[in-house]
Enzyme design. Sequence first.
Site, mmCIF file in Angstrom:
data_model
loop_
_atom_site.group_PDB
_atom_site.id
_atom_site.type_symbol
_atom_site.label_atom_id
_atom_site.label_comp_id
_atom_site.label_asym_id
_atom_site.label_seq_id
_atom_site.Cartn_x
_atom_site.Cartn_y
_atom_site.Cartn_z
ATOM 1 N N HIS A 62 64.766 32.300 -44.090
ATOM 2 C CA HIS A 62 65.333 31.522 -45.194
ATOM 3 C C HIS A 62 65.776 30.143 -44.706
ATOM 4 O O HIS A 62 65.954 29.929 -43.508
ATOM 5 C CB HIS A 62 66.530 32.246 -45.812
ATOM 6 C CG HIS A 62 66.143 33.382 -46.712
ATOM 7 N ND1 HIS A 62 65.838 34.632 -46.220
ATOM 8 C CD2 HIS A 62 65.977 33.445 -48.059
ATOM 9 C CE1 HIS A 62 65.510 35.427 -47.230
ATOM 10 N NE2 HIS A 62 65.593 34.741 -48.366
ATOM 11 N N LYS A 122 71.486 29.095 -45.962
ATOM 12 C CA LYS A 122 71.807 30.452 -46.441
ATOM 13 C C LYS A 122 73.000 31.012 -45.665
ATOM 14 O O LYS A 122 73.054 30.906 -44.437
ATOM 15 C CB LYS A 122 70.588 31.366 -46.298
ATOM 16 C CG LYS A 122 70.849 32.770 -46.873
ATOM 17 C CD LYS A 122 69.576 33.566 -47.089
ATOM 18 C CE LYS A 122 69.847 34.970 -47.600
ATOM 19 N NZ LYS A 122 70.525 35.002 -48.917
HETATM 20 P P1 NAD Z 1 74.272 27.589 -53.545
HETATM 21 O O1 NAD Z 1 75.280 27.520 -52.437
HETATM 22 O O2 NAD Z 1 73.276 26.486 -53.703
HETATM 23 O O3 NAD Z 1 75.029 27.729 -54.966
HETATM 24 C C1 NAD Z 1 76.141 28.538 -55.178
HETATM 25 C C2 NAD Z 1 77.009 27.847 -56.234
HETATM 26 O O4 NAD Z 1 78.067 28.769 -56.579
HETATM 27 C C3 NAD Z 1 77.656 26.562 -55.746
HETATM 28 O O5 NAD Z 1 77.494 25.528 -56.721
HETATM 29 C C4 NAD Z 1 79.128 26.942 -55.572
HETATM 30 O O6 NAD Z 1 80.010 25.846 -55.831
HETATM 31 C C5 NAD Z 1 79.268 28.007 -56.646
HETATM 32 N N1 NAD Z 1 80.403 28.917 -56.426
HETATM 33 C C6 NAD Z 1 80.935 29.357 -55.257
HETATM 34 N N2 NAD Z 1 81.996 30.165 -55.495
HETATM 35 C C7 NAD Z 1 82.123 30.229 -56.853
HETATM 36 C C8 NAD Z 1 83.030 30.884 -57.714
HETATM 37 N N3 NAD Z 1 84.053 31.637 -57.216
HETATM 38 N N4 NAD Z 1 82.872 30.747 -59.057
HETATM 39 C C9 NAD Z 1 81.856 29.971 -59.565
HETATM 40 N N5 NAD Z 1 80.982 29.300 -58.801
HETATM 41 C C10 NAD Z 1 81.110 29.434 -57.446
HETATM 42 O O7 NAD Z 1 73.534 29.005 -53.350
HETATM 43 P P2 NAD Z 1 72.153 29.489 -53.979
HETATM 44 O O8 NAD Z 1 71.053 29.249 -53.008
HETATM 45 O O9 NAD Z 1 72.032 29.009 -55.391
HETATM 46 O O10 NAD Z 1 72.403 31.079 -53.970
HETATM 47 C C11 NAD Z 1 73.481 31.652 -54.688
HETATM 48 C C12 NAD Z 1 73.487 33.166 -54.467
HETATM 49 O O11 NAD Z 1 72.283 33.734 -55.014
HETATM 50 C C13 NAD Z 1 73.508 33.585 -52.996
HETATM 51 O O12 NAD Z 1 74.293 34.760 -52.879
HETATM 52 C C14 NAD Z 1 72.045 33.897 -52.689
HETATM 53 O O13 NAD Z 1 71.871 34.804 -51.632
HETATM 54 C C15 NAD Z 1 71.617 34.491 -54.019
HETATM 55 N N6 NAD Z 1 70.178 34.476 -54.323
HETATM 56 C C16 NAD Z 1 69.667 35.592 -54.903
HETATM 57 C C17 NAD Z 1 68.359 35.626 -55.325
HETATM 58 C C18 NAD Z 1 67.867 36.843 -56.055
HETATM 59 O O14 NAD Z 1 66.686 36.873 -56.481
HETATM 60 N N7 NAD Z 1 68.714 37.870 -56.246
HETATM 61 C C19 NAD Z 1 67.526 34.514 -55.107
HETATM 62 C C20 NAD Z 1 68.069 33.375 -54.499
HETATM 63 C C21 NAD Z 1 69.404 33.361 -54.116
#
Ligand code: NAD
Length: 244
Positions: free
Chosen positions: A132, A136
């Site tokens: 990744h 991440k």
């Molecule tokens: P990212 O860091 O780009 O975005 C996360 C966002 O959440 C940020 O804008 C942050 O400010 C916000 N955030 C943090 N704490 C928060 C809270 N308490 N309340 C509201 N917002 C909050 O991360 P990303 O790459 O978008 O990934 C987010 C999550 O999704 C991760 O856990 C990642 O592993 C997961 N993910 C899952 C899949 C899937 O298919 N299930 C795919 C991609 C990413």
Amino acid sequence: MIRLLINGSAGRMGRALIACAAEDPELEISAAVDVGDDFSASLVGCDAVVDFSHAPATASVAEACASASKVLVIGTTGHSDADRARIVRAAESVPVVFAPNYSVGVNTLFWLTRRAAEILGPDFDLEVVEMHHRLKKDAPSGTARRLAEILAEARGLAYGTDVRHGRAGMPGERTQTEIGMHAIRGGDVVGDHAVIFAATGERVELAHKASSRDTFAKGALRAAKWAATRPPGLYDMQDVLGLH
Ligand code: NAD
């Protein structure tokens, strides 16, 4: 029309979800919530919450959805066992889709991995490799964890005791029951996963590579529409796709 609250809306996945939902006439974004916004106030005006924020925040989101009778799609990965238990409890009251990966391709990989493990049997050593982007936060990825769980289920092993994370120093010879797990980080890789089945004389490799976050976003939006018609319960993307 289903009204969605996107939690983690300013993140990489949050932005992809908002862009993909805008193209779907059955969906409307009623709230885009990130750190500092009032989640509870926004919850009132939605039908479903799609949470791709931060794993430690998700159990509280699930409990709020259970109290307010809102459908929940969980995208975050890397939860503690205690948080998983809180999510499972919340799903007794509302439909919750909880999947480590919302892409159709990866869910096909899950299915193929189980079949391959069953067909190949205990002579094949099992290794999971994921890569990744450098930003991440959790490791191994939720998808890699699920792949190892599927391998463990197919072989009668346990994720907690039989997965070996990385190897360093003098780990000794590989045992027949261990499942190797390796997390690579770098650049802007959206998500690569490989399952390796290695025996003496031959090797099978199953691999998936994601090149756009839209694949996860579209899958999560599909899950929200599917869950909106379901009774309370804990579902995964295999349920949404009818792969069980
Ligand atoms: P990212 O860091 O780009 O975005 C996360 C966002 O959440 C940020 O804008 C942050 O400010 C916000 N955030 C943090 N704490 C928060 C809270 N308490 N309340 C509201 N917002 C909050 O991360 P990303 O790459 O978008 O990934 C987010 C999550 O999704 C991760 O856990 C990642 O592993 C997961 N993910 C899952 C899949 C899937 O298919 N299930 C795919 C991609 C990413």
